[in-house]
Design a protein around this motif. Structure first.
Motif, PDB file in Angstrom:
ATOM      1  N   ASN A 114      -1.916  -0.558   7.777  1.00  0.00           N
ATOM      2  CA  ASN A 114      -2.681  -1.705   8.277  1.00  0.00           C
ATOM      3  C   ASN A 114      -3.269  -2.528   7.121  1.00  0.00           C
ATOM      4  N   ASP A 115      -2.469  -2.717   6.073  1.00  0.00           N
ATOM      5  CA  ASP A 115      -2.864  -3.472   4.867  1.00  0.00           C
ATOM      6  C   ASP A 115      -4.025  -2.840   4.101  1.00  0.00           C
ATOM      7  N   VAL A 116      -4.249  -1.550   4.323  1.00  0.00           N
ATOM      8  CA  VAL A 116      -5.328  -0.829   3.642  1.00  0.00           C
ATOM      9  C   VAL A 116      -4.694   0.224   2.727  1.00  0.00           C
ATOM     10  N   PRO A 117      -5.091   0.254   1.440  1.00  0.00           N
ATOM     11  CA  PRO A 117      -4.574   1.319   0.573  1.00  0.00           C
ATOM     12  C   PRO A 117      -5.167   2.662   0.992  1.00  0.00           C
ATOM     13  N   ILE A 118      -4.304   3.661   1.155  1.00  0.00           N
ATOM     14  CA  ILE A 118      -4.771   4.973   1.590  1.00  0.00           C
ATOM     15  C   ILE A 118      -4.093   6.080   0.793  1.00  0.00           C
ATOM     16  N   CYS A 119      -4.711   7.236   0.826  1.00  0.00           N
ATOM     17  CA  CYS A 119      -4.136   8.454   0.278  1.00  0.00           C
ATOM     18  C   CYS A 119      -3.913   9.400   1.454  1.00  0.00           C
ATOM     19  N   VAL A 120      -2.713   9.951   1.519  1.00  0.00           N
ATOM     20  CA  VAL A 120      -2.312  10.814   2.623  1.00  0.00           C
ATOM     21  C   VAL A 120      -2.055  12.206   2.062  1.00  0.00           C
ATOM     22  N   ILE A 121      -2.454  13.218   2.800  1.00  0.00           N
ATOM     23  CA  ILE A 121      -2.177  14.582   2.385  1.00  0.00           C
ATOM     24  C   ILE A 121      -0.668  14.733   2.172  1.00  0.00           C
TER      25      ILE A 121
END
Length: 135
Positions: A114-121
């Motif tokens: 959703n245009d948000v930088p994220i870190c995923v397990i």
């Protein structure tokens, strides 16, 4: 289906605070290309004191209900913070069984949602936590 706007807002706030947090659960599975019916909005954060303060500031920034909650609460590895209701509920975990946060962080998947930088397990850490949940 959950309203992801509040979750996206929290992810943005965590990023602005430079908090270490990993997306876990159903969204993590989908981002790894797996099929799942789970629509949970869950995060696992590093519960060291400094990062717990960052998480607290991010929660405050988005208007999460923090009455009676303090940074030392978030610094507990067994702490779980929930807010929102029904499909819009967001859950944050200070710890998970099966892997340490440091190990999971080192193999994280960095992406956008959703245009948000994220870190995923990472996939291996996700499997380790799932195996630890089994009886």
């Amino acid at each position: 289906m959950p309203n992801h706007a509040a979750f996206a807002e929290l992810l943005c706030a965590l990023s602005k605070e430079h908090a270490r947090a990993l997306v876990i659960g159903g969204l993590a599975k989908r981002l790894h290309g797996e099929t799942t019916d789970a629509r949970d909005q869950c995060l696992w954060y590093d519960c060291d004191d400094e990062n717990a303060a960052r998480v607290y500031r991010a929660l405050s920034r988005v208007g999460a209900p923090l009455d009676g909650i303090e940074v030392p609460d978030l610094a507990e590895i067994d702490y779980e913070f929930r807010y929102g209701e029904g499909n819009a509920e967001i859950r944050l975990f200070g710890g998970l069984d099966g892997v340490t946060f440091a190990d999971a962080w080192s193999e994280r998947l960095e992406t956008h949602w959703n245009d948000v930088p994220i870190c995923v397990i990472g996939r291996h850490a996700l499997r380790a936590t799932e195996l630890a949940e089994r009886p």
